[in-house]
Scaffold this motif. Structure first.
Motif, PDB file in Angstrom:
ATOM      1  N   ARG A  11       0.839  -1.200   0.000  1.00 29.10           N
ATOM      2  CA  ARG A  11       0.000   0.000   0.000  1.00 29.10           C
ATOM      3  C   ARG A  11       0.872   1.246   0.000  1.00 29.10           C
ATOM      4  O   ARG A  11       1.922   1.271   0.630  1.00 29.10           O
ATOM      5  N   PRO A  12       0.408   2.307  -0.624  1.00 29.97           N
ATOM      6  CA  PRO A  12       1.131   3.568  -0.537  1.00 29.97           C
ATOM      7  C   PRO A  12       1.052   4.111   0.893  1.00 29.97           C
ATOM      8  O   PRO A  12       0.073   3.892   1.608  1.00 29.97           O
ATOM      9  N   LEU A  13       2.067   4.831   1.330  1.00 31.81           N
ATOM     10  CA  LEU A  13       2.101   5.376   2.684  1.00 31.81           C
ATOM     11  C   LEU A  13       0.952   6.340   2.944  1.00 31.81           C
ATOM     12  O   LEU A  13       0.504   6.485   4.076  1.00 31.81           O
TER      13      LEU A  13
ATOM     14  N   TYR B 225      -1.912   4.761   4.838  1.00 30.21           N
ATOM     15  CA  TYR B 225      -1.675   4.624   6.276  1.00 30.21           C
ATOM     16  C   TYR B 225      -1.822   5.972   6.985  1.00 30.21           C
ATOM     17  O   TYR B 225      -2.377   6.055   8.071  1.00 30.21           O
ATOM     18  N   GLU B 226      -1.328   7.024   6.358  1.00 33.58           N
ATOM     19  CA  GLU B 226      -1.439   8.362   6.949  1.00 33.58           C
ATOM     20  C   GLU B 226      -2.904   8.754   7.100  1.00 33.58           C
ATOM     21  O   GLU B 226      -3.301   9.341   8.113  1.00 33.58           O
TER      22      GLU B 226
ATOM     23  N   GLY C 184       0.607  13.104   8.817  1.00 33.90           N
ATOM     24  CA  GLY C 184       1.821  12.599   8.168  1.00 33.90           C
ATOM     25  C   GLY C 184       2.906  12.351   9.182  1.00 33.90           C
ATOM     26  O   GLY C 184       2.850  12.785  10.323  1.00 33.90           O
TER      27      GLY C 184
END
Length: 133
Positions: free
Chosen positions: A120-122, A125-126, A132
């Motif tokens: 998954r792209p970060l 999660y953010e 961030g």
């Protein structure tokens, strides 16, 4: 205190019956369900009857020696790199379903990391955590 250099090791003499200097590591490991112990990111096979038992591992001169009590139960050459698997097929003899003809399959190739397309792209999660990093 200055550390000894390996080049100085041959010049060291035994003291009061103790063996001469040797660069060695000793570890305590528990035998996992796959009949192996993990050392420095690689797996080394151990007889299957020792699953769940604690063993003593000595690493010296490029060799991994595994002991249970006073008995040596396995000896392997050190695996170069990480995620390797060093297997002695005799460690699986007597195990239900073991076929000697399939012994080569036990020495599995190193596990490859998941492909980046599955990660998954970060940003996702953010969004979940909030903020961030």
């Amino acid at each position: 205190m200055e550390r000894f250099r390996l080049s100085e090791a041959p010049a060291l003499k035994p003291i009061a019956g103790r063996p001469p200097f040797q660069a060695a590591r000793e570890l305590i490991r528990r035998v996992q369900a796959d009949c192996a112990v993990e050392i420095d990111g690689s797996a080394y096979s151990v007889p299957w009857r020792l699953i769940g038992e604690t063993v003593r591992v000595t690493i010296a001169d490029g060799v991994v020696r595994i002991h249970r009590g006073i008995h040596k139960v396995a000896v392997h050459l050190i695996c170069v790199g990480r995620r390797g698997r060093v297997v002695d097929p005799t460690h699986f003899e007597g195990l239900t379903g073991f076929k000697p003809s399939r012994a080569a399959e036990l020495a599995l190739s190193p596990v490859s990391p998941p492909s980046p397309t599955l990660l998954r792209p970060l940003g996702e999660y953010e969004a979940i955590v909030g903020g961030g990093f």
